[in-house]
Design a protein around this motif. Sequence first.
Motif, PDB file in Angstrom:
ATOM      1  N   CYS A 132       0.832  -1.213   0.000  1.00  0.00           N
ATOM      2  CA  CYS A 132       0.000   0.000   0.000  1.00  0.00           C
ATOM      3  C   CYS A 132       0.863   1.258   0.000  1.00  0.00           C
ATOM      4  O   CYS A 132       0.567   2.220  -0.731  1.00  0.00           O
ATOM      5  CB  CYS A 132      -0.941  -0.012   1.195  1.00  0.00           C
ATOM      6  N   LYS A 133       1.915   1.259   0.791  1.00  0.00           N
ATOM      7  CA  LYS A 133       2.808   2.422   0.813  1.00  0.00           C
ATOM      8  C   LYS A 133       3.447   2.645  -0.550  1.00  0.00           C
ATOM      9  O   LYS A 133       3.503   3.777  -1.049  1.00  0.00           O
ATOM     10  CB  LYS A 133       3.898   2.227   1.874  1.00  0.00           C
ATOM     11  N   LYS A 134       3.926   1.587  -1.156  1.00  0.00           N
ATOM     12  CA  LYS A 134       4.613   1.669  -2.441  1.00  0.00           C
ATOM     13  C   LYS A 134       3.681   2.153  -3.546  1.00  0.00           C
ATOM     14  O   LYS A 134       4.112   2.850  -4.480  1.00  0.00           O
ATOM     15  CB  LYS A 134       5.191   0.300  -2.798  1.00  0.00           C
ATOM     16  N   ASN A 135       2.402   1.807  -3.444  1.00  0.00           N
ATOM     17  CA  ASN A 135       1.452   2.095  -4.520  1.00  0.00           C
ATOM     18  C   ASN A 135       0.501   3.246  -4.198  1.00  0.00           C
ATOM     19  O   ASN A 135      -0.521   3.410  -4.870  1.00  0.00           O
ATOM     20  CB  ASN A 135       0.664   0.836  -4.858  1.00  0.00           C
ATOM     21  N   ASN A 136       0.860   4.051  -3.178  1.00  0.00           N
ATOM     22  CA  ASN A 136       0.081   5.246  -2.837  1.00  0.00           C
ATOM     23  C   ASN A 136      -1.384   4.910  -2.529  1.00  0.00           C
ATOM     24  O   ASN A 136      -2.314   5.571  -2.983  1.00  0.00           O
ATOM     25  CB  ASN A 136       0.152   6.280  -3.967  1.00  0.00           C
ATOM     26  N   VAL A 137      -1.573   3.861  -1.744  1.00  0.00           N
ATOM     27  CA  VAL A 137      -2.896   3.467  -1.272  1.00  0.00           C
ATOM     28  C   VAL A 137      -2.986   3.828   0.207  1.00  0.00           C
ATOM     29  O   VAL A 137      -2.150   3.384   1.007  1.00  0.00           O
ATOM     30  CB  VAL A 137      -3.132   1.962  -1.465  1.00  0.00           C
ATOM     31  N   LYS A 138      -3.967   4.638   0.575  1.00  0.00           N
ATOM     32  CA  LYS A 138      -4.145   5.008   1.984  1.00  0.00           C
ATOM     33  C   LYS A 138      -4.742   3.825   2.743  1.00  0.00           C
ATOM     34  O   LYS A 138      -5.764   3.269   2.329  1.00  0.00           O
ATOM     35  CB  LYS A 138      -5.071   6.213   2.114  1.00  0.00           C
ATOM     36  N   LEU A 139      -4.109   3.478   3.855  1.00  0.00           N
ATOM     37  CA  LEU A 139      -4.518   2.291   4.601  1.00  0.00           C
ATOM     38  C   LEU A 139      -4.839   2.651   6.045  1.00  0.00           C
ATOM     39  O   LEU A 139      -4.055   3.313   6.729  1.00  0.00           O
ATOM     40  CB  LEU A 139      -3.393   1.248   4.569  1.00  0.00           C
ATOM     41  N   TYR A 140      -6.017   2.220   6.490  1.00  0.00           N
ATOM     42  CA  TYR A 140      -6.434   2.380   7.878  1.00  0.00           C
ATOM     43  C   TYR A 140      -6.817   1.008   8.431  1.00  0.00           C
ATOM     44  O   TYR A 140      -7.394   0.170   7.720  1.00  0.00           O
ATOM     45  CB  TYR A 140      -7.648   3.301   7.992  1.00  0.00           C
ATOM     46  N   ALA A 141      -6.512   0.782   9.695  1.00  0.00           N
ATOM     47  CA  ALA A 141      -6.894  -0.466  10.355  1.00  0.00           C
ATOM     48  C   ALA A 141      -8.066  -0.200  11.297  1.00  0.00           C
ATOM     49  O   ALA A 141      -8.298   0.932  11.728  1.00  0.00           O
ATOM     50  CB  ALA A 141      -5.713  -1.044  11.132  1.00  0.00           C
ATOM     51  N   ALA A 142      -8.811  -1.236  11.594  1.00  0.00           N
ATOM     52  CA  ALA A 142      -9.929  -1.117  12.520  1.00  0.00           C
ATOM     53  C   ALA A 142     -10.178  -2.472  13.167  1.00  0.00           C
ATOM     54  O   ALA A 142      -9.686  -3.503  12.698  1.00  0.00           O
ATOM     55  CB  ALA A 142     -11.183  -0.638  11.789  1.00  0.00           C
ATOM     56  N   MET A 143     -10.952  -2.466  14.230  1.00  0.00           N
ATOM     57  CA  MET A 143     -11.378  -3.718  14.844  1.00  0.00           C
ATOM     58  C   MET A 143     -12.468  -4.343  13.983  1.00  0.00           C
ATOM     59  O   MET A 143     -13.270  -3.639  13.364  1.00  0.00           O
ATOM     60  CB  MET A 143     -11.898  -3.457  16.254  1.00  0.00           C
ATOM     61  N   LYS A 172       3.815   1.249  14.608  1.00  0.00           N
ATOM     62  CA  LYS A 172       5.217   1.111  14.194  1.00  0.00           C
ATOM     63  C   LYS A 172       5.356   1.109  12.672  1.00  0.00           C
ATOM     64  O   LYS A 172       6.394   1.498  12.137  1.00  0.00           O
ATOM     65  CB  LYS A 172       5.818  -0.177  14.761  1.00  0.00           C
ATOM     66  N   ASN A 173       4.322   0.677  11.990  1.00  0.00           N
ATOM     67  CA  ASN A 173       4.375   0.557  10.538  1.00  0.00           C
ATOM     68  C   ASN A 173       3.582   1.641   9.811  1.00  0.00           C
ATOM     69  O   ASN A 173       3.270   1.502   8.625  1.00  0.00           O
ATOM     70  CB  ASN A 173       3.894  -0.839  10.128  1.00  0.00           C
ATOM     71  N   GLY A 174       3.295   2.717  10.541  1.00  0.00           N
ATOM     72  CA  GLY A 174       2.720   3.902   9.916  1.00  0.00           C
ATOM     73  C   GLY A 174       1.273   3.774   9.486  1.00  0.00           C
ATOM     74  O   GLY A 174       0.828   4.460   8.555  1.00  0.00           O
ATOM     75  N   VAL A 175       0.514   2.905  10.168  1.00  0.00           N
ATOM     76  CA  VAL A 175      -0.898   2.716   9.834  1.00  0.00           C
ATOM     77  C   VAL A 175      -1.738   3.182  11.015  1.00  0.00           C
ATOM     78  O   VAL A 175      -1.533   2.731  12.147  1.00  0.00           O
ATOM     79  CB  VAL A 175      -1.218   1.237   9.516  1.00  0.00           C
ATOM     80  N   LYS A 176      -2.691   4.081  10.750  1.00  0.00           N
ATOM     81  CA  LYS A 176      -3.567   4.576  11.810  1.00  0.00           C
ATOM     82  C   LYS A 176      -4.651   3.552  12.101  1.00  0.00           C
ATOM     83  O   LYS A 176      -5.303   3.040  11.195  1.00  0.00           O
ATOM     84  CB  LYS A 176      -4.214   5.894  11.396  1.00  0.00           C
ATOM     85  N   MET A 177      -4.834   3.234  13.385  1.00  0.00           N
ATOM     86  CA  MET A 177      -5.899   2.321  13.786  1.00  0.00           C
ATOM     87  C   MET A 177      -7.063   3.142  14.308  1.00  0.00           C
ATOM     88  O   MET A 177      -6.924   3.924  15.247  1.00  0.00           O
ATOM     89  CB  MET A 177      -5.410   1.336  14.839  1.00  0.00           C
ATOM     90  N   LEU A 178      -8.204   2.963  13.688  1.00  0.00           N
ATOM     91  CA  LEU A 178      -9.385   3.746  14.023  1.00  0.00           C
ATOM     92  C   LEU A 178     -10.116   3.137  15.210  1.00  0.00           C
ATOM     93  O   LEU A 178     -10.246   1.921  15.321  1.00  0.00           O
ATOM     94  CB  LEU A 178     -10.317   3.808  12.815  1.00  0.00           C
ATOM     95  N   GLY A 179     -10.598   3.990  16.109  1.00  0.00           N
ATOM     96  CA  GLY A 179     -11.378   3.520  17.237  1.00  0.00           C
ATOM     97  C   GLY A 179     -10.531   2.972  18.363  1.00  0.00           C
ATOM     98  O   GLY A 179      -9.328   3.208  18.451  1.00  0.00           O
ATOM     99  N   ASP A 180     -11.171   2.199  19.244  1.00  0.00           N
ATOM    100  CA  ASP A 180     -10.481   1.616  20.396  1.00  0.00           C
ATOM    101  C   ASP A 180     -10.871   0.149  20.533  1.00  0.00           C
ATOM    102  O   ASP A 180     -11.435  -0.444  19.607  1.00  0.00           O
ATOM    103  CB  ASP A 180     -10.799   2.398  21.673  1.00  0.00           C
ATOM    104  N   ILE A 181     -10.556  -0.444  21.685  1.00  0.00           N
ATOM    105  CA  ILE A 181     -10.755  -1.878  21.875  1.00  0.00           C
ATOM    106  C   ILE A 181     -12.223  -2.283  21.719  1.00  0.00           C
ATOM    107  O   ILE A 181     -12.534  -3.389  21.268  1.00  0.00           O
ATOM    108  CB  ILE A 181     -10.207  -2.322  23.255  1.00  0.00           C
ATOM    109  N   LYS A 182     -13.138  -1.390  22.059  1.00  0.00           N
ATOM    110  CA  LYS A 182     -14.556  -1.718  21.994  1.00  0.00           C
ATOM    111  C   LYS A 182     -15.189  -1.401  20.641  1.00  0.00           C
ATOM    112  O   LYS A 182     -16.345  -1.765  20.399  1.00  0.00           O
ATOM    113  CB  LYS A 182     -15.309  -0.967  23.097  1.00  0.00           C
ATOM    114  N   SER A 183     -14.422  -0.739  19.787  1.00  0.00           N
ATOM    115  CA  SER A 183     -14.975  -0.369  18.487  1.00  0.00           C
ATOM    116  C   SER A 183     -15.357  -1.622  17.693  1.00  0.00           C
ATOM    117  O   SER A 183     -14.587  -2.574  17.616  1.00  0.00           O
ATOM    118  CB  SER A 183     -13.958   0.450  17.688  1.00  0.00           C
ATOM    119  N   ASN A 184     -16.544  -1.586  17.125  1.00  0.00           N
ATOM    120  CA  ASN A 184     -17.070  -2.644  16.255  1.00  0.00           C
ATOM    121  C   ASN A 184     -17.456  -3.919  16.997  1.00  0.00           C
ATOM    122  O   ASN A 184     -17.755  -4.934  16.376  1.00  0.00           O
ATOM    123  CB  ASN A 184     -16.100  -2.980  15.118  1.00  0.00           C
ATOM    124  N   ALA A 185     -17.444  -3.858  18.326  1.00  0.00           N
ATOM    125  CA  ALA A 185     -17.954  -4.986  19.111  1.00  0.00           C
ATOM    126  C   ALA A 185     -19.446  -4.778  19.374  1.00  0.00           C
ATOM    127  O   ALA A 185     -19.932  -3.653  19.458  1.00  0.00           O
ATOM    128  CB  ALA A 185     -17.206  -5.093  20.434  1.00  0.00           C
TER     129      ALA A 185
END
Length: 321
Positions: A235-246, A272-285
């Motif tokens: 994703c970084k190499k190909n200019n794709v914006k990446l977000y993580a979530a629960m 550590k790998n430059g990806v923003k994680m959205l929400g918190d531990i309870k998100s999407n539960a």
Amino acid sequence: MKKYRQFFIKTLIIFLITMLVIPTSLVFWVESMIGKHHYSKTADYVNFLINQKAEKAKEFDNKYGRKILIFSGSNTLYSINSKYIHEKTKLPVVNYGIHMGLEHYIFQEAEKILKSGDIVIMPLEFSIYKKDKDTVPSQLAEYLVTYGKDYCKDLTFLQKVGLSFYLIKLIITYHKLDADKLDEKILSQTNEFGDFVANVGNIPDIQNNRKYINIEEDIPKTYKNFALYDFIQFCKKNNVKLYAAMPFHYHQEKYSDKEKQAYENIRSFYEKNGVKMLGDIKSNAVYDEKLIYDFGYHANDEGQKLHSDRMIKLLSTIDLD
């Protein structure tokens, strides 16, 4: 004594030759059989989903010049209604939930359709936070024997031997080479956006081991043979914006200390790998079984509506430019 020695040597040579010839023959056989028949109805359905979602991605590419991929296994397939989200927001959202049984292979499928400017929101199931296996997982093997000819070229000799045994098992199980064709009822379980829409109500008596989903991880200390890390680099190499979530998951309202640490390890890995994680531990539960279809990762229609509204709110918090 000399005769016994000669007999032993001959026997050992025959044994060693047999141990070499049989696996080699199996490898040649499985290579010749891959893609020749449709061995599994489940694999055909998974391939239908992959193609259906790729078509929607292509449509959005042509219309908007980019797309937003909500990407994971079946928790996204069941919990997101991207048609509803698109109608509400006009955003080019693709439900790219496939099947986590394919494990690291799902990243390769996603990479095929991603291009510069795309956005990926990734609520991965917890089972993906681990190093790639040396053997081919059974559900992936079931898919590869029909649709993985190119992928199988890179498998090791021992992995191909394992694949041959799995193919034999499929043939013996179904007593034929070709599975029955998918009927319209199965195909109509998803809409044209690739959302699962047959998840009405609850499947009764969900077993406890398929009900609650615990937060866990086994992220390797080094990232070699770690498909998630490789996908982040892609994703970084190909200019794709990446977000993580629960992921969407059914959970008890109390989280154990072990789960809290597992969540922190996942969040730290992304940071550590430059990806923003959205929400918190309870998100999407969710904590109400009335929102679950047949498995703790699978929302029913009511849970899908709730989770899709959550996703709309989440999309409003990120940079969509």
